[in-house]
Design an enzyme around this catalytic site. Structure first.
Site, PDB file in Angstrom:
ATOM      1  N   HIS A   1      -7.288  -5.585  -1.093  1.00  0.00           N
ATOM      2  CA  HIS A   1      -6.177  -4.801  -0.587  1.00  0.00           C
ATOM      3  C   HIS A   1      -5.703  -5.395   0.738  1.00  0.00           C
ATOM      4  CE1 HIS A   1      -3.905  -1.039  -0.830  1.00  0.00           C
ATOM      5  NE2 HIS A   1      -4.055  -0.909   0.480  1.00  0.00           N
TER       6      HIS A   1
ATOM      7  N   ASP B   1      -8.994  -5.424  -5.542  1.00  0.00           N
ATOM      8  CA  ASP B   1      -8.568  -4.352  -4.645  1.00  0.00           C
ATOM      9  C   ASP B   1      -9.513  -3.154  -4.818  1.00  0.00           C
ATOM     10  OD1 ASP B   1      -7.219  -2.193  -3.359  1.00  0.00           O
ATOM     11  OD2 ASP B   1      -5.329  -3.267  -3.571  1.00  0.00           O
TER      12      ASP B   1
ATOM     13  N   SER C   1       0.847  -1.187   0.000  1.00  0.00           N
ATOM     14  CA  SER C   1       0.000   0.000   0.000  1.00  0.00           C
ATOM     15  C   SER C   1       0.891   1.249   0.000  1.00  0.00           C
ATOM     16  CB  SER C   1      -0.953  -0.030   1.198  1.00  0.00           C
ATOM     17  OG  SER C   1      -1.975   0.918   1.060  1.00  0.00           O
TER      18      SER C   1
END
Length: 417
Positions: A372, A339, A242
Site C-alpha cells: 500500500h 497490499d 487509498s
C-alpha cells in the site's frame, strides 16, 4: 558481539518475510504495513544497510560464537529476500506494458523520471527544474472554512495545458497536499501538465459526503480559474491513492450528481480520465476483508458517523462501485499485489465491474510485490509507474485534442509541453 550479529540477522530475515507475507491481524496490521512498506520501496537502500551491518558485526568479532554464525546465516537469508524484493519491483515495466500503457518511446519526447531521486528519495520534495509551485491557493472559502491547494506547472508560459487533480489519502482522517502525489505531479509538470494538489476537510470533523462535496467545489473553481494557471478548463483528469483513490473514483463517476454539488448543481463536474491507486471501491459487499469496509469502526464511527446495519444505503452512496455506468470516463486502476491494508481483490472486483459497464477503456496494472502507498517514495517501481501514468494520460489528451473518442493509447507521438 555474536548476539549482536544474531539480532542483525534475525531482523533482516523478519523484514524480508514480512515484505512477502504481511500480517493482517488487528495487533500486527499497522506495524507489519509500515515495515513492509519501507522494506519494499526502499529495498536497495535496505540491502546496503544489511550488508554493511552484517559485515561490520562479523568483522568486530560477531563470528566468535555459535550465535554469530546463526545470525550470519539468518542475515544472508534476509539479504536474499531483499534481493528478491528488488527483482519483483523490476517487473513493473512488464506489468505496465501488459496493461496497455505505451512506454517504448523516444526519451527525448518522454524524458524518464530522474534517477537521482531513486538514490536520494527526499529530492522528490523539491520542485524539479522547470517546475514552479504556487502554494496555498484558496479554492473554497465560506466563513471560517478555507480550503487550499498547491499548483504544479511549467515555469514557461504557453498554450492552455491539460490539468490533473491529485487527491491525497490518509483514511479520510489524516493527510495533506504537501505529502502525497509529489513524484507524479512534478513529472507531469515537466511534461507540460498543470497539477492541482487539493486538500479537503478530514474526519472526524467532516462527515460524509462533505469530503466529496469539497472536491466538487474544486471542480467548480477549476472551471472558473484554470486559465489563470495556464490550464485548460475543459480538460481535467483526476488521480489519488487509498482514501484519495476512493474519492478520485467517486469524482470521476458522480459527475453532475446534484446531491454532491449543492448550490452549484448547474456546474459541469465531469472529468476526462481517472487514475486510481490502491483505492477502496465498495463499502457494502464483503470480499477483500472478512467484513465489508463499511462495517469497520473507522468508517462507522469517524467518517460516516452512522451504523452500517441501519444505514446501508448511505454506505452504498459512498461506494464508487454503485456508480459504474456506460458513459464513465477512462480509468487506469493501479494496485499492489501485497497490499495489506486494502487487499488487491478490491481492485480486481472493481475493474471487472467497471469493464462490464463502461464503454471507455479500463486499464489495470497489478504491481507484483507492491505494498500500500508504494508511490509515496520515488522508488524504481514509482518511477516506472509515474512514467506510465504520464504516457497514458498524455495519450488521452492527444485523443481529446484530435477530437477522437477515448481509447487505449497505443502510441504517444508528441508531448504536450
Amino acid at each position: 558481539m555474536p548476539h549482536v550479529l544474531l539480532a542483525v540477522g534475525a531482523v533482516s530475515l523478519l523484514l524480508a518475510v514480512n515484505a512477502r507475507r504481511p500480517r493482517h491481524g488487528a495487533v500486527l496490521l499497522v506495524p507489519s504495513f509500515f515495515a513492509g512498506w519501507l522494506t519494499i520501496e526502499l529495498a536497495p537502500h535496505l540491502l546496503v544497510l544489511e550488508v554493511a551491518g552484517l559485515a561490520w558485526t562479523a568483522a568486530a568479532g560477531g563470528l566468535d560464537g555459535r550465535a554469530g554464525w546463526l545470525g550470519l546465516a539468518l542475515g544472508l537469508a534476509g539479504t536474499a529476500g531483499t534481493v528478491a524484493t528488488i527483482a519483483a519491483s523490476r517487473k513493473t515495466l512488464v506489468t505496465l506494458r501488459d496493461s496497455g500503457v505505451p512506454l517504448d518511446l523516444d526519451p527525448q519526447k518522454a524524458p524518464p523520471y530522474p534517477r537521482s531521486h531513486l538514490v536520494l528519495p527526499p529530492l522528490c520534495l523539491i520542485p524539479r527544474r522547470g517546475v514552479r509551485v504556487d502554494r496555498n491557493v484558496v479554492f473554497r472559502q465560506e466563513g471560517r472554512l478555507r480550503l487550499k491547494l498547491d499548483v504544479y506547472r511549467p515555469k514557461e508560459d504557453g498554450r492552455l495545458r491539460p490539468g490533473l487533480m491529485e487527491i491525497h489519502g490518509g483514511a479520510w482522517v489524516i493527510g495533506d497536499k504537501r505529502e502525497q502525489g509529489l513524484p507524479l505531479l512534478n513529472h507531469m509538470a515537466v511534461q507540460g501538465w498543470v497539477g492541482f494538489n487539493v486538500n479537503y476537510r478530514l474526519s472526524p470533523r467532516a462527515t460524509w459526503p462533505e469530503h466529496l462535496i469539497d472536491l466538487k467545489h474544486f471542480l467548480r473553481w477549476y472551471r472558473e480559474h484554470a486559465e489563470e494557471y495556464g490550464a485548460d478548463p475543459d480538460f481535467l483528469c483526476v488521480t489519488g491513492g487509498s482514501a484519495g483513490g476512493h474519492l478520485a473514483a467517486l469524482v470521476a463517476l458522480t459527475a453532475n450528481v446534484p446531491k454532491f454539488q449543492p448550490g452549484f448543481e448547474d456546474v459541469d463536474t465531469s472529468v476526462q480520465g481517472a487514475v486510481t491507486f490502491y483505492g477502496v471501491y465498495d463499502l457494502i459487499e464483503p470480499g477483500a476483508l472478512p467484513i465489508p469496509f463499511g462495517e469497520t469502526k473507522l468508517l462507522q464511527k469517524y467518517v460516516m458517523k452512522r451504523s452500517f446495519a441501519e444505514h446501508r444505503e448511505v454506505f452504498a452512496e459512498a461506494s464508487p462501485a454503485t456508480y459504474v455506468r456506460a458513459d464513465a470516463p477512462p480509468f487506469f486502476v493501479i494496485h499492489g499485489s501485497h497490499d495489506s491494508l486494502i487487499p488487491v481483490l478490491e481492485a480486481r472486483r472493481f475493474v471487472e465491474k467497471l469493464r462490464d459497464a463502461s464503454d471507455s477503456p479500463v486499464l489495470y496494472a497489478e504491481m507484483q510485490g507492491g505494498q500500500h502507498a508504494f508511490d509515496v517514495f520515488p522508488s524504481y517501481r514509482t518511477a516506472r509507474v509515474v512514467e506510465g501514468v504520464e504516457r497514458y494520460l498524455t495519450g488521452l489528451h492527444r485523443q481529446y485534442v484530435q477530437g477522437k473518442a477515448p481509447s487505449v493509447p497505443d502510441e504517444v507521438d508528441e508531448s504536450v509541453g
